[in-house]
Design a protein around this motif. Structure first.
Motif, PDB file in Angstrom:
ATOM      1  N   ASP A  57      36.334  76.545  28.252  1.00 38.53           N
ATOM      2  CA  ASP A  57      35.746  76.462  29.961  1.00 38.53           C
ATOM      3  C   ASP A  57      36.373  76.658  30.580  1.00 38.53           C
ATOM      4  N   GLU A 102      37.178  80.252  31.948  1.00 37.48           N
ATOM      5  CA  GLU A 102      35.903  81.185  32.641  1.00 37.48           C
ATOM      6  C   GLU A 102      36.031  79.839  33.893  1.00 37.48           C
ATOM      7  N   LEU A 110      36.362  82.947  37.220  1.00 39.24           N
ATOM      8  CA  LEU A 110      35.257  82.826  38.435  1.00 39.24           C
ATOM      9  C   LEU A 110      35.991  82.985  39.344  1.00 39.24           C
ATOM     10  N   LYS A 155      30.281  83.189  45.930  1.00 35.33           N
ATOM     11  CA  LYS A 155      30.410  82.943  44.644  1.00 35.33           C
ATOM     12  C   LYS A 155      31.380  81.494  44.226  1.00 35.33           C
ATOM     13  N   ALA A 169      28.254  79.093  43.922  1.00 36.57           N
ATOM     14  CA  ALA A 169      27.763  79.289  42.738  1.00 36.57           C
ATOM     15  C   ALA A 169      28.643  79.155  41.105  1.00 36.57           C
ATOM     16  N   ALA A 170      30.327  78.982  41.668  1.00 38.65           N
ATOM     17  CA  ALA A 170      31.231  78.827  40.704  1.00 38.65           C
ATOM     18  C   ALA A 170      30.818  77.214  41.007  1.00 38.65           C
ATOM     19  N   ASN A 171      31.184  76.330  41.786  1.00 36.97           N
ATOM     20  CA  ASN A 171      30.998  74.973  41.475  1.00 36.97           C
ATOM     21  C   ASN A 171      29.731  74.455  41.025  1.00 36.97           C
ATOM     22  N   HIS A 172      28.128  74.855  41.051  1.00 39.13           N
ATOM     23  CA  HIS A 172      27.256  75.275  40.269  1.00 39.13           C
ATOM     24  C   HIS A 172      27.529  74.617  39.286  1.00 39.13           C
ATOM     25  N   TRP A 173      28.405  75.943  38.348  1.00 40.16           N
ATOM     26  CA  TRP A 173      28.366  76.182  37.252  1.00 40.16           C
ATOM     27  C   TRP A 173      29.729  74.919  36.614  1.00 40.16           C
ATOM     28  N   LEU A 174      30.112  75.303  37.476  1.00 43.95           N
ATOM     29  CA  LEU A 174      31.934  73.785  36.657  1.00 43.95           C
ATOM     30  C   LEU A 174      30.789  73.036  36.628  1.00 43.95           C
ATOM     31  N   GLY A 222      27.757  71.811  35.952  1.00 43.62           N
ATOM     32  CA  GLY A 222      27.171  72.470  34.097  1.00 43.62           C
ATOM     33  C   GLY A 222      28.459  71.334  33.385  1.00 43.62           C
ATOM     34  N   VAL A 223      29.802  71.995  33.576  1.00 44.14           N
ATOM     35  CA  VAL A 223      30.548  71.716  32.403  1.00 44.14           C
ATOM     36  C   VAL A 223      30.837  70.231  32.438  1.00 44.14           C
TER      37      VAL A 223
END
Length: 304
Positions: free
Chosen positions: A27, A30, A34, A271, A274-279, A281-282
């Protein structure tokens, strides 16, 4: 004031180092990917410190081994002493070593087991080690605007430290508001003084948003002539050895503000969001950054 700044993404290191939940190496890589995809060309990827003191950074070598090879990207490793510098250099994957010295004895001892003067000497030596290894060396003055143990910090002390660091010929000198106590007037005044003391070396700034002044302080610094700005995706961050330190200024918030004001960063805001939303989740929670929580602006009107 420059109409373009150099943006440094510090999320993989400073954003994660204080998190209690360990983030996997995959992660972290990743997160780096990102950042690259969003336009970051300088990324602080890890710190080479005692894993017993900072467990989140125990996989520093593994992170470096997995870094993607991308042209014109500079990966940064934070180091506090010669042993850390040797570890960072040995990875063969870094382009910069980031040294840290601290404005006060109280925080310097808590953070790295050295007095302020000793931390300054070590930082200068690390810059030299980087250069000898064919890498770039940069240096940060921690607690430049206030100390968690000693309170107010003399501006004269910070300016003198910056001038001393400049003697080691780093690529830049950074001023870090480690515990988020700075205000825009203080920032403007100190940045101007340090620029005058170390010119033509660039001044980088690193702000935490502990008391809600971080984004205003970024603007004050850029307006005063700082040309390099640190930020962390989502506004995560903190220092394990600075009581009460909260997150960094958010990458998305900084980029939104600067772009709206006509200052280029080279970053893609959509972008980053979008990366904020992924992080999020992590980390299994909403992140502190504000822009990613708000509707897009200005709205994009699609024509039929």
């Amino acid at each position: 004031m420059s109409r373009r700044i150099s943006f440094v993404e510090v999320g993989p290191r400073d954003g994660l180092q204080n998190e209690k939940t360990l983030v996997s190496t995959a992660d972290k890589l990743e997160l780096v990917r990102l950042g690259l995809d969003a336009g970051a060309r300088r990324i602080e990827v890890a710190s080479f410190v005692n894993p017993k003191r900072v467990p989140q950074m125990a996989d520093a070598e593994a992170v470096c081994a997995g870094l993607p090879s991308v042209d014109s990207v500079s990966y940064i490793g934070l180091v506090l002493n010669g042993k850390g510098a040797e570890r960072a250099i040995a990875t063969g994957r870094l382009h910069e070593l980031g040294a840290v010295c601290v404005s006060t004895d109280g925080f310097a001892i808590a953070n790295q087991g050295q007095t302020s003067d000793e931390s300054l000497d070590v930082a200068k030596a690390i810059v030299g080690m980087a250069r000898d290894a064919g890498l770039k060396g940069q240096a940060t003055i921690g607690a430049a605007f206030g100390c968690p143990f000693e309170g107010e910090v003399s501006e004269d002390r910070v300016v003198a430290m910056a001038a001393s660091l400049a003697e080691a010929d780093p690529i830049e000198v950074a001023l870090a508001d480690t515990i988020g106590v700075a205000d825009p007037a203080h920032v403007s005044r100190l940045v101007r003084r340090v620029i005058e003391a170390i010119a033509p070396l660039p001044v980088r700034v690193h702000f935490h948003n502990t008391r809600g002044t971080g984004i205003a302080n970024v603007w004050a610094a850029v307006e005063a002539g700082a040309s390099v700005v640190d930020a962390a995706l989502g506004g995560l961050g903190g220092c394990p050895f600075a009581p009460g330190a909260a997150g960094n200024v958010s990458s998305e918030d900084v980029v939104y503000m600067l772009h709206r004001a006509g200052v280029e960063t080279g970053m893609d805001l959509s972008k980053l969001i979008a990366a904020n939303h992924w992080l999020a989740g992590v980390m299994n929670r909403k992140l502190p950054g504000m822009v990613a929580q708000a509707p897009a602006f200005p709205k994009i009107v699609q024509e039929n």
